[in-house]
Design a protein around this motif. Structure first.
Motif, short mmCIF file in Angstrom:
data_model
loop_
_atom_site.label_atom_id
_atom_site.label_comp_id
_atom_site.label_asym_id
_atom_site.label_seq_id
_atom_site.Cartn_x
_atom_site.Cartn_y
_atom_site.Cartn_z
N GLU A 46 0.94 -1.11 0.09
CA GLU A 46 0.11 -0.02 0.10
C GLU A 46 0.86 1.29 -0.11
OE1 GLU A 46 -3.50 2.14 2.69
OE2 GLU A 46 -2.38 0.38 3.49
N TYR A 50 1.23 3.75 -3.20
CA TYR A 50 0.44 5.28 -3.01
C TYR A 50 1.75 6.22 -3.53
CZ TYR A 50 -0.90 9.57 -0.74
OH TYR A 50 -1.14 10.96 -0.45
N ASP A 165 -7.45 3.97 -4.05
CA ASP A 165 -7.47 2.76 -2.99
C ASP A 165 -7.97 3.45 -1.77
OD1 ASP A 165 -6.62 1.15 -5.10
OD2 ASP A 165 -4.71 0.80 -4.28
N SER A 166 -7.58 4.61 -1.41
CA SER A 166 -7.73 4.99 0.02
C SER A 166 -8.50 6.48 0.15
CB SER A 166 -6.60 4.97 0.64
OG SER A 166 -5.78 6.11 0.35
#
Length: 183
Positions: A46, A50, A165-166
């Protein structure tokens, strides 16, 4: 120094291409990116995704906590401000602290990663810590190798969108992404 050494070695066009791309702040060998990404697969989680997706190749990243050189490598981003890691056991001179602060001010560093409740950086690198506190804001959290980091973003840089994703801010435009970047 690297550019001078490359110019002094045999290699013709390859050496000149390397030097030109490096001096322009670009990846000297973009054709190798796929191979390098495959080599970094063990680090591909992750946090690395990112940083890779949401910062430009020329951006720097500040990681204030611990010794995490593999995160810079996996994300393909340079470290800011001239120091790979910040540990009390390696306390730099006042001159180096001043140099680091000047360099941080001059670089584009849209993202800083900080382990929650880490006081070592604040205690040892007060000037850098104060700069981050003044110019960066908390945007969320991201994980790298089972270590959770607070994501701080430079409030003076307008995000180009968000990471799918976030929902964290992205500072790199991706054509056709409609403000969202993802895998």
């Amino acid at each position: 120094g690297t550019a001078r050494s490359v110019r002094a070695t045999p290699g013709g066009d390859l050496a000149e291409t390397f030097v030109r791309r490096l001096s322009e702040g670009r990846n000297p060998f973009p054709e190798q990116v796929d191979r390098l990404r495959a080599m970094t697969a063990p680090y591909d989680d992750e946090g690395a995704r990112y940083l890779f997706a949401c910062t430009a190749e020329s951006d720097r990243v500040l990681i204030t906590s611990g010794y995490r050189p593999e995160l810079y490598y996996a994300a393909g981003r340079g470290f800011a401000p001239g120091r790979l890691y910040y540990l009390n056991s390696l306390a730099p001179s006042p001159e180096f602290k001043a140099f680091s602060l000047d360099r941080l001010r001059a670089e584009r560093v849209p993202i800083a990663l900080v382990e929650p409740d880490d006081r070592e950086f604040a205690d040892q690198f007060l000037g850098l810590h104060q700069y981050v506190q003044e110019h960066y804001r908390h945007a969320g959290q991201v994980e790298f190798w089972d270590v959770r980091f607070d994501v701080l973003v430079d409030g003076r840089i307008t995000p180009a969108g968000t990471w799918a994703d976030s929902g964290l801010p992205c500072f790199r435009e991706v054509p056709g992404a409609g403000g969202r970047v993802g895998r």
